[in-house]
Design a protein around this motif. Structure first.
Motif, PDB file in Angstrom:
ATOM      1  N   UNK A 263      63.407  21.185  57.090  1.00  0.00           N
ATOM      2  CA  UNK A 263      63.823  21.334  58.482  1.00  0.00           C
ATOM      3  C   UNK A 263      63.526  20.107  59.340  1.00  0.00           C
ATOM      4  N   UNK A 264      63.039  19.041  58.705  1.00  0.00           N
ATOM      5  CA  UNK A 264      62.717  17.826  59.455  1.00  0.00           C
ATOM      6  C   UNK A 264      63.089  16.603  58.630  1.00  0.00           C
ATOM      7  N   UNK A 265      64.147  15.921  59.019  1.00  0.00           N
ATOM      8  CA  UNK A 265      64.587  14.733  58.286  1.00  0.00           C
ATOM      9  C   UNK A 265      63.795  13.523  58.763  1.00  0.00           C
ATOM     10  N   UNK A 266      63.206  12.825  57.788  1.00  0.00           N
ATOM     11  CA  UNK A 266      62.440  11.617  58.109  1.00  0.00           C
ATOM     12  C   UNK A 266      62.850  10.501  57.157  1.00  0.00           C
ATOM     13  N   UNK A 267      63.014   9.313  57.694  1.00  0.00           N
ATOM     14  CA  UNK A 267      63.411   8.182  56.860  1.00  0.00           C
ATOM     15  C   UNK A 267      62.338   7.867  55.831  1.00  0.00           C
ATOM     16  N   UNK A 268      61.072   7.968  56.224  1.00  0.00           N
ATOM     17  CA  UNK A 268      59.962   7.658  55.324  1.00  0.00           C
ATOM     18  C   UNK A 268      58.786   8.573  55.647  1.00  0.00           C
ATOM     19  N   UNK A 269      58.177   9.132  54.598  1.00  0.00           N
ATOM     20  CA  UNK A 269      57.007   9.984  54.811  1.00  0.00           C
ATOM     21  C   UNK A 269      55.815   9.119  55.212  1.00  0.00           C
ATOM     22  N   UNK A 270      54.977   9.609  56.124  1.00  0.00           N
ATOM     23  CA  UNK A 270      53.825   8.807  56.559  1.00  0.00           C
ATOM     24  C   UNK A 270      52.788   8.646  55.449  1.00  0.00           C
ATOM     25  N   UNK A 271      52.080   7.534  55.471  1.00  0.00           N
ATOM     26  CA  UNK A 271      50.984   7.269  54.533  1.00  0.00           C
ATOM     27  C   UNK A 271      49.677   7.644  55.210  1.00  0.00           C
ATOM     28  N   UNK A 272      48.839   8.375  54.499  1.00  0.00           N
ATOM     29  CA  UNK A 272      47.584   8.844  55.059  1.00  0.00           C
ATOM     30  C   UNK A 272      46.629   7.686  55.312  1.00  0.00           C
ATOM     31  N   UNK A 273      46.159   7.564  56.525  1.00  0.00           N
ATOM     32  CA  UNK A 273      45.167   6.570  56.890  1.00  0.00           C
ATOM     33  C   UNK A 273      43.780   7.191  56.751  1.00  0.00           C
ATOM     34  N   UNK A 274      42.938   6.605  55.928  1.00  0.00           N
ATOM     35  CA  UNK A 274      41.623   7.183  55.655  1.00  0.00           C
ATOM     36  C   UNK A 274      40.528   6.541  56.496  1.00  0.00           C
ATOM     37  N   UNK A 275      39.505   7.333  56.799  1.00  0.00           N
ATOM     38  CA  UNK A 275      38.348   6.882  57.551  1.00  0.00           C
ATOM     39  C   UNK A 275      37.125   7.029  56.655  1.00  0.00           C
ATOM     40  N   UNK A 276      36.344   5.973  56.415  1.00  0.00           N
ATOM     41  CA  UNK A 276      35.142   6.064  55.561  1.00  0.00           C
ATOM     42  C   UNK A 276      34.166   7.150  56.027  1.00  0.00           C
ATOM     43  N   UNK A 277      34.187   7.504  57.303  1.00  0.00           N
ATOM     44  CA  UNK A 277      33.271   8.524  57.802  1.00  0.00           C
ATOM     45  C   UNK A 277      33.579   9.900  57.243  1.00  0.00           C
ATOM     46  N   UNK A 278      34.821  10.131  56.780  1.00  0.00           N
ATOM     47  CA  UNK A 278      35.154  11.425  56.214  1.00  0.00           C
ATOM     48  C   UNK A 278      34.310  11.734  54.967  1.00  0.00           C
ATOM     49  N   UNK A 279      33.917  10.705  54.248  1.00  0.00           N
ATOM     50  CA  UNK A 279      33.228  10.889  52.972  1.00  0.00           C
ATOM     51  C   UNK A 279      31.721  11.083  53.131  1.00  0.00           C
ATOM     52  N   UNK A 280      31.227  11.141  54.355  1.00  0.00           N
ATOM     53  CA  UNK A 280      29.797  11.318  54.557  1.00  0.00           C
ATOM     54  C   UNK A 280      29.446  12.791  54.415  1.00  0.00           C
ATOM     55  N   UNK A 281      28.704  13.121  53.372  1.00  0.00           N
ATOM     56  CA  UNK A 281      28.346  14.514  53.124  1.00  0.00           C
ATOM     57  C   UNK A 281      27.003  14.891  53.713  1.00  0.00           C
TER      58      UNK A 281
END
Length: 281
Positions: A263-281
């Motif tokens: 239901x949503x046409x997009x020319x290119x799918x976005x690439x996930x931008x990662x943040x090193x802080x996400x990996x802090x457990x």
């Protein structure tokens, strides 16, 4: 056991492979409870999903370092359980459905005998009774002509039938908790839906808990009750499956945003931008 208490309680689970500076922390501080519900664990390859599932059943090699503040199933301390006790728990109380039946079934043993063997080990019943229950279980997972299939070898069955046989083997002993690790990843869409319907029906009718490990976000959104999102060995978000589209964490939003939509046409799918802080457990 208190019916309101969780089947499985995991507190600060950590899994490390190797020692010293070359060691890898595959799971870092994971905590969650599982009741009689369907809970998905999702994330990219290498995020630690399968590592968590195998740690619960203590299936990692001896060189893996597994620790937790609590790893308890129906009041039993799994961390303190010896190998003999874990062999009784595996299959009888907790079962694990693996990804590909071609590598999970014994290639030189008839599939029906493998199901019957599970019963004979865990319920200590005779061969004739074990065969009868195995045939009933094959029928329960919607296999036509179970008597014929009982005598086939794994290489003689299709991928979809092999996955049904794996489900039959894991559920025949009536476990309280099932860990399904990508159980439909090798199947085509039609067979996948059939297998999921079988799994859903059996889980609901027996009131067991299900940990569903998957990459398929659309699938878990419709199939599961809750979703745990893993990134680099940690759980970054936990939410109801019905509220998946309302995720707050940028990683979960990035995964959802990268999904193609009709239901949503997009020319290119976005690439996930990662943040090193996400990996802090």
């Amino acid at each position: 056991m208190d019916e309101a208490a969780p089947l499985l309680s995991v507190k600060d689970l950590r899994v490390r492979f190797g020692k010293g500076p070359h060691g890898v922390d595959a799971v870092r501080g994971v905590s969650f409870d599982i009741g009689r519900e369907k809970v998905a664990i999702v994330g990219e390859s290498g995020s630690g999903k399968s590592t968590v599932g195998r740690a619960i059943l203590k299936l990692h090699p001896a060189f893996a370092q597994v620790s937790a503040k609590e790893l308890r199933f129906k009041g039993q301390d799994l961390l303190a359980a010896g190998e003999a006790q874990m062999r009784r728990i595996r299959g009888r109380n907790i079962s694990m459905i693996l990804q590909d039946p071609k590598f999970s079934l014994n290639p030189v043993m008839r599939v029906g005998q493998q199901i019957a063997e599970t019963l004979r080990i865990h319920q200590r019943i005779g061969g004739r009774q074990a065969k009868q229950q195995a045939l009933e279980m094959l029928k329960a997972v919607r296999i036509r002509d179970p008597e014929r299939v009982y005598d086939l070898y794994p290489h003689q069955v299709s991928g979809g039938m092999g996955q049904r046989i794996m489900i039959a083997m894991m559920l025949v002993s009536k476990p309280d908790l099932v860990i399904a690790d990508e159980p439909t990843s090798a199947l085509d869409v039609t067979v996948r839906l059939q297998v999921l319907a079988i799994l859903d029906d059996l889980v609901r009718s027996r009131g067991v808990g299900l940990i569903f490990i998957s990459h398929d976000l659309n699938l878990v959104r419709s199939f599961c009750d809750r979703v745990l999102v893993m990134y680099s060995g940690v759980i970054v978000e936990s939410l109801k499956a019905s509220e998946f589209d309302e995720a707050k964490h940028p990683y979960t939003k990035g995964l959802l945003g990268a999904l193609p939509r009709l239901d949503m046409r997009r020319h290119r799918l976005p690439v996930l931008e990662r943040d090193p802080l996400w990996a802090i457990g």
